[in-house]
Scaffold this motif. Structure first.
Motif, PDB file in Angstrom:
ATOM      1  N   ALA A  22       0.833  -1.203   0.000  1.00 48.52           N
ATOM      2  CA  ALA A  22       0.000   0.000   0.000  1.00 48.52           C
ATOM      3  C   ALA A  22       0.870   1.257   0.000  1.00 48.52           C
ATOM      4  O   ALA A  22       0.587   2.216  -0.722  1.00 48.52           O
ATOM      5  N   ALA A  23       1.944   1.243   0.786  1.00 53.30           N
ATOM      6  CA  ALA A  23       2.849   2.395   0.838  1.00 53.30           C
ATOM      7  C   ALA A  23       3.498   2.621  -0.527  1.00 53.30           C
ATOM      8  O   ALA A  23       3.592   3.755  -1.002  1.00 53.30           O
ATOM      9  N   ARG A  24       3.940   1.534  -1.161  1.00 48.79           N
ATOM     10  CA  ARG A  24       4.580   1.663  -2.474  1.00 48.79           C
ATOM     11  C   ARG A  24       3.597   2.206  -3.514  1.00 48.79           C
ATOM     12  O   ARG A  24       3.934   3.092  -4.302  1.00 48.79           O
ATOM     13  N   ILE A  25       2.372   1.701  -3.513  1.00 52.23           N
ATOM     14  CA  ILE A  25       1.368   2.175  -4.467  1.00 52.23           C
ATOM     15  C   ILE A  25       1.060   3.650  -4.218  1.00 52.23           C
ATOM     16  O   ILE A  25       0.972   4.439  -5.166  1.00 52.23           O
ATOM     17  N   ALA A  26       0.894   4.039  -2.952  1.00 51.21           N
ATOM     18  CA  ALA A  26       0.624   5.439  -2.621  1.00 51.21           C
ATOM     19  C   ALA A  26       1.769   6.334  -3.084  1.00 51.21           C
ATOM     20  O   ALA A  26       1.550   7.426  -3.605  1.00 51.21           O
ATOM     21  N   ALA A  27       3.009   5.864  -2.912  1.00 50.59           N
ATOM     22  CA  ALA A  27       4.170   6.651  -3.320  1.00 50.59           C
ATOM     23  C   ALA A  27       4.273   6.763  -4.834  1.00 50.59           C
ATOM     24  O   ALA A  27       4.604   7.818  -5.362  1.00 50.59           O
ATOM     25  N   GLN A  59      -8.755   2.058   7.224  1.00 48.17           N
ATOM     26  CA  GLN A  59      -7.912   1.411   8.231  1.00 48.17           C
ATOM     27  C   GLN A  59      -6.565   1.010   7.628  1.00 48.17           C
ATOM     28  O   GLN A  59      -5.527   1.131   8.282  1.00 48.17           O
ATOM     29  N   LEU A  60      -6.561   0.558   6.380  1.00 52.94           N
ATOM     30  CA  LEU A  60      -5.311   0.209   5.705  1.00 52.94           C
ATOM     31  C   LEU A  60      -4.415   1.437   5.582  1.00 52.94           C
ATOM     32  O   LEU A  60      -3.232   1.398   5.936  1.00 52.94           O
ATOM     33  N   VAL A  61      -4.967   2.531   5.093  1.00 57.79           N
ATOM     34  CA  VAL A  61      -4.175   3.742   4.896  1.00 57.79           C
ATOM     35  C   VAL A  61      -3.685   4.288   6.234  1.00 57.79           C
ATOM     36  O   VAL A  61      -2.538   4.728   6.357  1.00 57.79           O
ATOM     37  N   GLU A  62      -4.524   4.218   7.259  1.00 58.47           N
ATOM     38  CA  GLU A  62      -4.099   4.656   8.586  1.00 58.47           C
ATOM     39  C   GLU A  62      -2.942   3.793   9.097  1.00 58.47           C
ATOM     40  O   GLU A  62      -1.996   4.300   9.708  1.00 58.47           O
TER      41      GLU A  62
END
Length: 186
Positions: A22-27, A59-62
């Motif tokens: 999720a962090a990689r996709i957001a970045a 909740q995932l993003v948090e």
């Protein structure tokens, strides 16, 4: 009679992998590119498997945001341990982590994704404010001087200017180096 192979369940490992994906996709794609299905696909799990660990996207993003703050704590603490000068130790580490992690030339930068979330999402502003106030309370003895507050606020401005593309790489690094210099005792 043969027994079917059962894969060992490793919920913490799966949860960590989901947060990392999720962090990689957001970045890479920005907060808008972050979907439950995209994270599940990147992690190689089903959407239901992801929802077993996180009840929804919020909740995932948090969890990604909290993981980011934990990693930020670790990097700052490591720099604080290495700093022999007590005065301004937290502020120097705060700025130095940024020197290492939010350089303008970096692509797919988690710091940038984090910044956008912190600016646009109220729950992340709350988490950020709680984090920074807790850290400042922890380092009250060494970082209470108003000059250090000014240096941190100036850094936040340089950080924002960098995100907006308003300054060159040379200017960015020069400003951050000047801010670090401001954190040394006079």
């Amino acid at each position: 009679m043969t027994t079917p192979y059962k894969r060992k369940k490793q919920p913490e490992k799966v949860r960590s992998m989901l947060i990392e994906c999720a962090a990689r996709i957001a970045a890479e794609q920005g907060p808008g590119g972050l979907t439950i299905q995209a994270v599940a696909d990147a992690a190689g799990v089903t959407k239901g498997g992801l929802l077993h660990h996180f009840r929804d996207k919020k909740q995932l993003v948090e969890s990604v945001f909290k993981d980011f703050l934990t990693k930020l704590d670790e990097e700052i603490d490591q720099l604080i341990e290495q700093d022999p000068v007590a005065y301004g130790r937290f502020t120097r580490a705060y700025i130095a982590v940024a020197l290492q992690n939010i350089a303008p030339q970096r692509e797919a930068d988690m710091w940038k994704a984090f910044s956008l979330c912190a600016l646009t999402e109220p729950q992340f502003r709350i988490l950020w404010n709680e984090w920074i106030h807790a850290r400042l309370a922890l380092h009250q003895e060494t970082d209470h001087d108003p000059a250090l507050h000014i240096a941190r606020y100036a850094f936040d401005g340089v950080w924002s200017a960098n995100l907006m593309g308003a300054i060159s790489s040379e200017e960015y690094f020069a400003l951050l180096e000047q801010l670090v210099e401001m954190t040394h005792p006079q």
